[in-house]
Write a protein that holds these residues in place. Sequence first.
Motif: not given
Length: 454
Positions: A323-330
């Motif tokens: 979820r963190i990666l999705d927030i940061l990247r997408t």
Amino acid sequence: MQLRPYQQEVAKAVVESVIEKRGLTFSVEIARQGGKNELSAHLEVLLLTMFMAKGGTAVKCSPTFKPQTVISMLRLKERLDEYGFGGVWLTELGYTIRLGNARQVFLSAEETASVVGHTADILLEIDESQDVNKDKYTKDFRPMASAFNTTTVHYGTTWDDATLLEEIKQTNLELEKKDGVKRHFRFDWQEVGKHNPNYLAFVESERDRLGENHPLFLTQYALKPLRGGGGFLSREQIAQMAGDHEKRKAKQKDKVYIAGIDLAGQEEQLDELLLTRSSRDATVITIAELSLRAEGEAISLPKLKVVEHYSWVGEKHTTALPRILDILRTTWNVNKVVVDATGIGEPIAAYLKQALGSKLIPFTFTQKSKSELGFEFLAFINSGRLKLYKQDGSDDYQELIRQLERAKSVYRPNQTLNFFVDPSEGHDDYLMSLALLVWAANDYKLRKARGGIR
């Protein structure tokens, strides 16, 4: 000797006290980079010259041997060479410079340093007196002046109201009221700037960058002592962060976004059914829009608009990472993110680093790094470069303001800062996430050639 008028004033008072054997103790506050060390070196050259036939010993101590004592020694050697004593002065024992029969001894004032046995019969100097331990000075250095009623000089810039320098200063001010003899000399940045236009321009730019109420500007340049601990932020500082922009849910075209992440302590994620939000540390992500504006040939300072918060409690870091990666990247396509990499955060930061590459900056909390973080945080606030989204009644906004209001500060004797929310009053996860966001902005500079942000 080429000294500015304010330096000459101090030098004259010290030399008169030495010659007349008055045994006065002086306190000298000169704004940072205002020539305090040059004044000391010139005094040492003059006194060594005056006593080179008769003989005698002057002692100077600094808070540390390396680099402070070593730098003082090098400066004296350079000045001796400039005044024609090259090839005449000698070094003894690695910490003493001799000119004829006169000696200048350099010692460390570190608490573990062994300095007992030295005697100062010409002059005793205490460099950066605000950083010297009071007990060390009283026990080991003050007695060096006793046998000959030796003149003593304390140099420094102020810090808080509990330092050795402040204690000497207050004593001197009281004595001045009684006998009219000037013992305390204070030259802030404005006084120094009268004699150095380049210095004045530099400090004015520092005032714009830090804000005139920043602890470092107050102590290093304005020479105003901090009043112990207390609230980290004033009501005025919190109000200054109030923005008029709306909260956002996703990135906008041609905007640059950065993030700060404070990770919940893993041990606090147990027994989640028994703990409520108010008693739990959260993982918090703060997102901000970053802007830079060229002003002629100058590079403007980064400005931040906080646009969104994410927080959750009671979820393992391993399950939260996607979820963190999705927030940061997408969702935001952040250009830079700083994450707490202390303790349990280290492997999390390593995982994010692998996924995000150079966009990810791990931050490990130590006494020194947290102090630097706190000072930079204050600089953004005081200069009006950090704005929160408009009050929206959300839990995130209310918790952030609550933590800002409850945050406390402690100013340590070594001129470092600690800031936190007392555990009895709640958590500081939103506070730290916001501070880490500010740290992420430090990485940005304007590329003149391309006119863009990197």
